[in-house]
Write a protein that holds these residues in place. Structure first.
Motif, PDB file in Angstrom:
ATOM      1  N   ALA A 163      -0.095 -11.177  12.698  1.00  0.00           N
ATOM      2  CA  ALA A 163      -1.232 -10.305  12.979  1.00  0.00           C
ATOM      3  C   ALA A 163      -1.574  -9.358  11.841  1.00  0.00           C
ATOM      4  CB  ALA A 163      -0.961  -9.494  14.245  1.00  0.00           C
ATOM      5  N   ARG A 164      -0.623  -9.030  10.979  1.00  0.00           N
ATOM      6  CA  ARG A 164      -0.895  -8.047   9.937  1.00  0.00           C
ATOM      7  C   ARG A 164      -0.151  -8.391   8.658  1.00  0.00           C
ATOM      8  NH1 ARG A 164       2.725  -2.655  11.388  1.00  0.00           N
ATOM      9  NH2 ARG A 164       4.698  -3.752  11.753  1.00  0.00           N
ATOM     10  N   ASN A 165      -0.688  -7.907   7.562  1.00  0.00           N
ATOM     11  CA  ASN A 165      -0.067  -8.072   6.246  1.00  0.00           C
ATOM     12  C   ASN A 165       0.633  -6.759   5.896  1.00  0.00           C
ATOM     13  OD1 ASN A 165       0.630  -8.377   3.586  1.00  0.00           O
ATOM     14  ND2 ASN A 165      -1.445  -8.729   2.835  1.00  0.00           N
ATOM     15  N   VAL A 166       1.940  -6.718   6.078  1.00  0.00           N
ATOM     16  CA  VAL A 166       2.666  -5.459   5.873  1.00  0.00           C
ATOM     17  C   VAL A 166       2.824  -5.111   4.404  1.00  0.00           C
ATOM     18  CG1 VAL A 166       3.934  -5.640   8.041  1.00  0.00           C
ATOM     19  CG2 VAL A 166       4.900  -6.639   5.969  1.00  0.00           C
ATOM     20  N   ALA A 167       2.430  -6.015   3.493  1.00  0.00           N
ATOM     21  CA  ALA A 167       2.486  -5.724   2.064  1.00  0.00           C
ATOM     22  C   ALA A 167       1.139  -5.243   1.532  1.00  0.00           C
ATOM     23  CB  ALA A 167       2.941  -6.953   1.286  1.00  0.00           C
ATOM     24  N   SER A 168       0.148  -5.090   2.413  1.00  0.00           N
ATOM     25  CA  SER A 168      -1.167  -4.625   1.987  1.00  0.00           C
ATOM     26  C   SER A 168      -1.138  -3.121   1.774  1.00  0.00           C
ATOM     27  CB  SER A 168      -2.226  -4.993   3.026  1.00  0.00           C
ATOM     28  OG  SER A 168      -2.022  -4.254   4.220  1.00  0.00           O
ATOM     29  N   SER A 169      -2.195  -2.614   1.133  1.00  0.00           N
ATOM     30  CA  SER A 169      -2.267  -1.182   0.841  1.00  0.00           C
ATOM     31  C   SER A 169      -2.365  -0.335   2.098  1.00  0.00           C
ATOM     32  CB  SER A 169      -3.477  -0.906  -0.062  1.00  0.00           C
ATOM     33  OG  SER A 169      -4.681  -1.344   0.557  1.00  0.00           O
ATOM     34  N   THR A 170      -2.694  -0.945   3.227  1.00  0.00           N
ATOM     35  CA  THR A 170      -2.752  -0.204   4.486  1.00  0.00           C
ATOM     36  C   THR A 170      -1.370   0.297   4.889  1.00  0.00           C
ATOM     37  OG1 THR A 170      -4.600  -1.592   5.210  1.00  0.00           O
ATOM     38  CG2 THR A 170      -3.441  -0.330   6.914  1.00  0.00           C
ATOM     39  N   TYR A 171      -0.348  -0.459   4.536  1.00  0.00           N
ATOM     40  CA  TYR A 171       1.002  -0.123   4.979  1.00  0.00           C
ATOM     41  C   TYR A 171       1.935   0.272   3.833  1.00  0.00           C
ATOM     42  CZ  TYR A 171      -0.660  -2.572   9.128  1.00  0.00           C
ATOM     43  OH  TYR A 171      -1.394  -2.970  10.220  1.00  0.00           O
ATOM     44  N   VAL A 172       1.736  -0.311   2.653  1.00  0.00           N
ATOM     45  CA  VAL A 172       2.685  -0.104   1.547  1.00  0.00           C
ATOM     46  C   VAL A 172       1.919   0.183   0.257  1.00  0.00           C
ATOM     47  CG1 VAL A 172       4.455  -1.204   0.124  1.00  0.00           C
ATOM     48  CG2 VAL A 172       4.445  -1.587   2.584  1.00  0.00           C
ATOM     49  N   GLU A 173       2.378   1.168  -0.484  1.00  0.00           N
ATOM     50  CA  GLU A 173       1.813   1.431  -1.797  1.00  0.00           C
ATOM     51  C   GLU A 173       2.316   0.375  -2.786  1.00  0.00           C
ATOM     52  OE1 GLU A 173      -0.362   3.533  -2.841  1.00  0.00           O
ATOM     53  OE2 GLU A 173      -0.638   4.697  -1.001  1.00  0.00           O
ATOM     54  N   ALA A 174       1.396  -0.215  -3.539  1.00  0.00           N
ATOM     55  CA  ALA A 174       1.792  -1.232  -4.508  1.00  0.00           C
ATOM     56  C   ALA A 174       2.616  -0.599  -5.626  1.00  0.00           C
ATOM     57  CB  ALA A 174       0.558  -1.907  -5.098  1.00  0.00           C
ATOM     58  N   PRO A 175       3.620  -1.314  -6.135  1.00  0.00           N
ATOM     59  CA  PRO A 175       4.386  -0.796  -7.283  1.00  0.00           C
ATOM     60  C   PRO A 175       3.463  -0.551  -8.470  1.00  0.00           C
ATOM     61  CG  PRO A 175       5.470  -2.710  -6.321  1.00  0.00           C
ATOM     62  CD  PRO A 175       4.114  -2.624  -5.683  1.00  0.00           C
ATOM     63  N   THR A 176       3.758   0.475  -9.228  1.00  0.00           N
ATOM     64  CA  THR A 176       2.916   0.816 -10.367  1.00  0.00           C
ATOM     65  C   THR A 176       3.442   0.165 -11.639  1.00  0.00           C
ATOM     66  OG1 THR A 176       4.196   2.841 -10.752  1.00  0.00           O
ATOM     67  CG2 THR A 176       2.224   3.011  -9.376  1.00  0.00           C
ATOM     68  N   HIS A 177       2.522  -0.162 -12.510  1.00  0.00           N
ATOM     69  CA  HIS A 177       2.893  -0.726 -13.813  1.00  0.00           C
ATOM     70  C   HIS A 177       1.821  -0.367 -14.816  1.00  0.00           C
ATOM     71  CE1 HIS A 177       3.948  -3.389 -17.059  1.00  0.00           C
ATOM     72  NE2 HIS A 177       2.767  -3.969 -16.972  1.00  0.00           N
ATOM     73  N   ARG A 178       2.234   0.089 -15.971  1.00  0.00           N
ATOM     74  CA  ARG A 178       1.301   0.380 -17.046  1.00  0.00           C
ATOM     75  C   ARG A 178       1.575  -0.579 -18.198  1.00  0.00           C
ATOM     76  NH1 ARG A 178       0.636   6.471 -18.975  1.00  0.00           N
ATOM     77  NH2 ARG A 178      -0.329   6.490 -16.900  1.00  0.00           N
ATOM     78  N   ASP A 179       0.536  -1.310 -18.573  1.00  0.00           N
ATOM     79  CA  ASP A 179       0.698  -2.283 -19.654  1.00  0.00           C
ATOM     80  C   ASP A 179       1.105  -1.587 -20.947  1.00  0.00           C
ATOM     81  OD1 ASP A 179       0.045  -4.664 -18.282  1.00  0.00           O
ATOM     82  OD2 ASP A 179      -2.068  -4.101 -18.338  1.00  0.00           O
ATOM     83  N   GLY A 180       2.052  -2.186 -21.637  1.00  0.00           N
ATOM     84  CA  GLY A 180       2.476  -1.642 -22.913  1.00  0.00           C
ATOM     85  C   GLY A 180       1.431  -1.857 -23.989  1.00  0.00           C
ATOM     86  N   GLU A 181       1.601  -1.164 -25.073  1.00  0.00           N
ATOM     87  CA  GLU A 181       0.657  -1.273 -26.184  1.00  0.00           C
ATOM     88  C   GLU A 181       0.752  -2.660 -26.812  1.00  0.00           C
ATOM     89  OE1 GLU A 181      -2.271   0.944 -28.448  1.00  0.00           O
ATOM     90  OE2 GLU A 181      -1.193   1.298 -26.582  1.00  0.00           O
ATOM     91  N   ILE A 182      -0.390  -3.312 -26.957  1.00  0.00           N
ATOM     92  CA  ILE A 182      -0.424  -4.627 -27.596  1.00  0.00           C
ATOM     93  C   ILE A 182      -0.337  -4.436 -29.107  1.00  0.00           C
ATOM     94  CG2 ILE A 182      -1.875  -6.636 -28.039  1.00  0.00           C
ATOM     95  CD1 ILE A 182      -2.972  -6.340 -25.228  1.00  0.00           C
ATOM     96  N   GLU A 183       0.470  -5.242 -29.753  1.00  0.00           N
ATOM     97  CA  GLU A 183       0.655  -5.137 -31.191  1.00  0.00           C
ATOM     98  C   GLU A 183       0.142  -6.403 -31.875  1.00  0.00           C
ATOM     99  OE1 GLU A 183       4.572  -4.134 -32.367  1.00  0.00           O
ATOM    100  OE2 GLU A 183       4.781  -2.529 -30.888  1.00  0.00           O
TER     101      GLU A 183
END
Length: 428
Positions: A163-183
């Motif tokens: 009935a529900r997607n417990v991994a959606s933003s409604t229930y769980v905050e997505a893990p954060t990631h910041r892309d590293g500097e491209i060289e």
């Protein structure tokens, strides 16, 4: 039958104590696809728990979030069903086999696989995301695992498996990631690579990489028939090998020699991380099957879903003409062993060059030229950066690279100025 317990005012659900000592709950959830009534049954030792479950099901029913009737699969069962039958329809098979499946088998299933899909809670997912970095995974890997899990659960909701997607933003905050500097490579390093590339049979392939920024599959899929050297245009496609399949009766037994067991801890064989072990009923390793099927090369539209036409700079046109004359001599040496697939950068017999061999050529060039150990994809970053710093409009660069959104291309605008004009003059 034992004493009846509480029920709602309309009699649509009830809880009672059975002769077996359990408290049974029954609720009307609607109508099945065949027209019969959909009634659900639960049983617990505790009366209050049975009542809470009835009220939970009632809320789902009233909200229109009723899962299909029948046995609910576990997370492990659903993730494998999604990998085998659903994901390959929208993603490249190589992406499924090389990216999705290892993440699912190595991390999602061992930690969450035992839960019934409708019993998976946001708290389980939160604990999972907290646990992953403790195992040494980068923030990018954790985010990718989240995206895979959320995508699979989203499809389960669409198909009314749950009935529900417990991994959606409604229930769980997505893990954060910041892309590293491209060289990207400097123009000096790029020049060193190109000066050395001529010793390779497909040396012009690296001029294409650093001038046009094609993806690996796009460069290896270049065909003479898609190039107009007079007009200076190139129609971009990619070449991919279709998935191998077992042609034998017992796929598990056929691949027995290739099954991977879990490494002993601590493992000293692998520098970074141990390979994903095969699951007990593994039916893969079809590439080693003596009766294997599939494995044909196919030309497809690039990532993004459509082919694109690029303008070829004049210096690169001269390079490609010289490469065509060089390839003609190789064809004469190969004779009847040559397979004519019209490829610009084939192997020694005219067939598509294996991606791993292409990668090995790049690594050799970097080492022999005295350049840092750059990734193959850094050639694409270098081409984009040089184009931008030459003053090419960012939307034109987006079209050349085949990016789906301008936001991806904008990442390339942050890099240092090279103070050297003429990015396309590298191929002169």
């Amino acid at each position: 039958m034992g004493k009846r317990g509480p029920q709602n005012p309309f009699g649509e659900w009830t809880v009672y104590e059975g002769a077996d000592g359990y408290f049974h709950g029954r609720i009307y959830m609607g109508v099945k696809a065949d027209g019969s009534e959909d009634r659900r049954h639960v049983m617990y030792r505790d009366r209050d728990r049975a009542v809470r479950e009835m009220r939970r099901l009632e809320k789902l029913r009233d909200a229109g979030q009723v899962a299909k009737a029948g046995k609910v699969p576990t997370v492990a069962q659903w993730m494998r069903t999604w990998l085998d039958t659903i994901a390959p329809r929208t993603a490249q098979q190589s992406t499924v086999d090389e990216i999705y499946r290892p993440k699912v088998e190595r991390w999602i299933i061992p930690r969450l696989g035992q839960h019934k899909l409708d019993r998976l809670l946001p708290e389980h997912v939160d604990d999972f995301y907290t646990w992953l970095p403790q195992q040494g995974l980068s923030s990018k890997s954790v985010l990718l695992i989240h995206q895979i899990l959320s995508r699979a659960l989203k499809m389960a909701v669409r198909r009314q498996v749950v009935a529900r997607n417990v991994a959606s933003s409604t229930y769980v905050e997505a893990p954060t990631h910041r892309d590293g500097e491209i060289e990207p490579l400097s123009q000096t390093d790029a020049r060193r690579i190109l000066d050395l590339a001529h010793v390779l049979p497909n040396g012009a392939r690296w001029s294409v990489a650093l001038a046009l920024g094609l993806r690996q599959g796009e460069a290896l899929g270049m065909r003479w028939g898609c190039i107009d050297l007079q007009a200076g245009t190139l129609r971009v496609f990619q070449v991919k090998r279709t998935r191998y399949q077992h042609g034998c009766e017992d796929a598990h037994e056929c691949g027995a020699e290739w099954h991977r067991a879990a490494c002993a801890m601590p493992c000293k064989r692998h520098k970074k991380r141990c390979p994903t072990p095969c699951r007990p009923d593994c039916r893969f390793h079809a590439q080693h099957c003596p009766k294997r099927l599939g494995g044909e090369w196919e030309f497809k539209v690039p990532k993004g879903g459509k082919a694109r036409t690029l303008s070829i700079p004049a210096p690169l046109i001269r390079e490609l003409k010289a490469h065509w004359r060089k390839q003609r001599k190789l064809r004469e040496v190969a004779g009847e062993a040559w397979t004519d697939m019209d490829l610009c950068f084939p192997n020694s017999l005219g067939m598509p060059l294996e991606p791993h061999d292409d990668w090995a050529d790049w690594k050799w060039l970097c080492k022999a030229a005295g350049v840092r150990d750059a990734r193959l994809h850094d050639a694409r970053h270098t081409a984009a950066t040089l184009l931008l710093e030459q003053g090419v409009d960012i939307r034109v660069v987006q079209e050349i690279l085949g990016h789906s959104t301008l936001a991806v291309t904008k990442r390339y605008t942050k890099y240092r100025e090279l103070h050297q004009a003429g990015a396309l003059s590298l191929v002169t």
